[in-house]
Design an enzyme around this catalytic site. Structure first.
Site, PDB file in Angstrom:
ATOM      1  N   GLU A 185       4.348 -13.271   3.409  1.00 17.26           N
ATOM      2  CA  GLU A 185       5.491 -14.183   3.430  1.00 17.26           C
ATOM      3  C   GLU A 185       6.090 -14.387   4.818  1.00 17.26           C
ATOM      4  OE1 GLU A 185       7.986 -12.361   0.491  1.00 17.26           O
ATOM      5  OE2 GLU A 185       7.067 -13.478  -1.150  1.00 17.26           O
ATOM      6  N   GLU A 242      -7.600   5.368  -3.546  1.00 18.82           N
ATOM      7  CA  GLU A 242      -6.396   5.999  -2.997  1.00 18.82           C
ATOM      8  C   GLU A 242      -6.606   7.465  -2.672  1.00 18.82           C
ATOM      9  OE1 GLU A 242      -3.423   7.537  -6.358  1.00 18.82           O
ATOM     10  OE2 GLU A 242      -3.730   5.372  -6.459  1.00 18.82           O
TER      11      GLU A 242
END
Length: 314
Positions: free
Chosen positions: A96, A127
């Site tokens: 953004e 992960e």
């Protein structure tokens, strides 16, 4: 709670490492038996506590922003790295920044364990791979000019720890955003930001309060870094990229609000400034041709207020 139950609770607490994010909130032990209205009220009440938790980390957040801005002024990048929900939040925040503040997409980057496919589909195994975290940072040529923000609710995700430790070895600024105090991630980073939100309403579901806290902190890190870099004038976004009609209208409104001019004048000045809102504002407020306004901004490192002060002092 009986003595035996209390002892069992302590034992479980120790077994899971005493992580606040993994605790059970006994207040909601009958959650599944409550009405929908009660459920909504309970969840909203829990969410309302997040801002206070973030407030307790304000000094660390401010320190991180100053460090990020200093490196970005010298050409560095802001790199978020996480797994699962934290990784997705980092990718979201990074994506953004270019349209909002006119920054090149390669200056703020979101990296998620398992690659871009993990944005939509879980890649849980990734992960646990600390070497992969280090490898992903090495592939992006992390240097001392960069800032790497590791994001992990537990503060002990191996992928994130591997990335942060590698980045620190390269003398990058490292920030550890976690939701447990005294976390491994906090210890590994130069700037630990530990926002302790406590047990989730659904035990261990850290996309809830922990995710909200992480989103709030990431908003602060990116947005306020952009303020420090001169990407705003007052509350106005003055480096937005005009990529559609909606943003063209917003750009014109921004010029009108900053200068008090008419929409027609704002549109004309925006065209003269080749779509640069900043240039149009300085041109109007300082009474300069667009080319001179652009030069004034360059001399002021892109800060409108500084450019106007310089021009007014001539």
């Amino acid at each position: 709670m009986t003595e035996e139950q209390g002892d069992a609770s302590v034992a479980v607490h120790r077994e899971i490492g005493g992580l606040d994010t993994e605790q059970v909130n006994d207040e909601y032990s009958h959650l599944d038996a409550q009405s929908t209205t009660e459920l909504v009220r309970a969840m909203n009440r829990e969410d309302a506590s997040v801002a206070a938790a973030v407030a307790r980390a304000e000094p660390e957040i401010a320190s991180a922003i100053d460090g990020i801005a200093d490196r970005m002024r010298r050409g560095g990048r802001l790199i978020y790295v996480g797994a699962g929900t934290p990784g997705r939040l980092g990718v979201l925040d990074a994506s953004e920044i270019p349209p909002t503040f006119g920054l090149d997409p390669d200056r703020v980057i979101g990296v998620i364990a398992g690659g871009d496919g993990a944005i939509r589909s879980a890649a849980e195994g990734a992960e646990d791979d600390s070497a992969l975290g280090a490898q992903d940072m090495a592939q992006r040529d992390v240097t001392e000019l960069d800032t790497v923000v590791g994001i992990s609710a537990s503060g002990r995700t191996p992928y994130v720890l591997g990335a942060v430790k590698y980045a620190r070895e390269q003398n990058a600024l490292t920030v550890g955003l976690a939701c447990n105090s005294g976390s491994a991630l906090g210890r590994a980073a130069d700037v630990p930001i530990e926002v302790v939100v406590g047990a989730e309403i659904i035990s261990g579901s850290t996309r809830l309060k922990a995710g909200t806290a992480q989103k709030m902190v990431l908003n602060m890190l990116s947005t306020l870094t952009m303020v420090r870099l001169g990407k705003t004038y007052g509350t106005l976004m003055v480096d937005l990229q005009i990529t559609n009609e909606k943003l063209r209208a917003r750009a014109e409104r921004t010029i009108m609000r900053a200068t008090g001019c008419s929409r027609e004048h704002a549109a004309d000045q925006l065209d003269a400034a080749d779509g640069s809102v900043k240039t149009a504002i300085v041109a109007l407020l300082a009474g300069l041709p667009a080319a001179d306004a652009r030069a004034a901004l360059a001399q002021a490192d892109g800060f409108i207020r500084d450019a106007l002060t310089r021009e007014n002092s001539r």
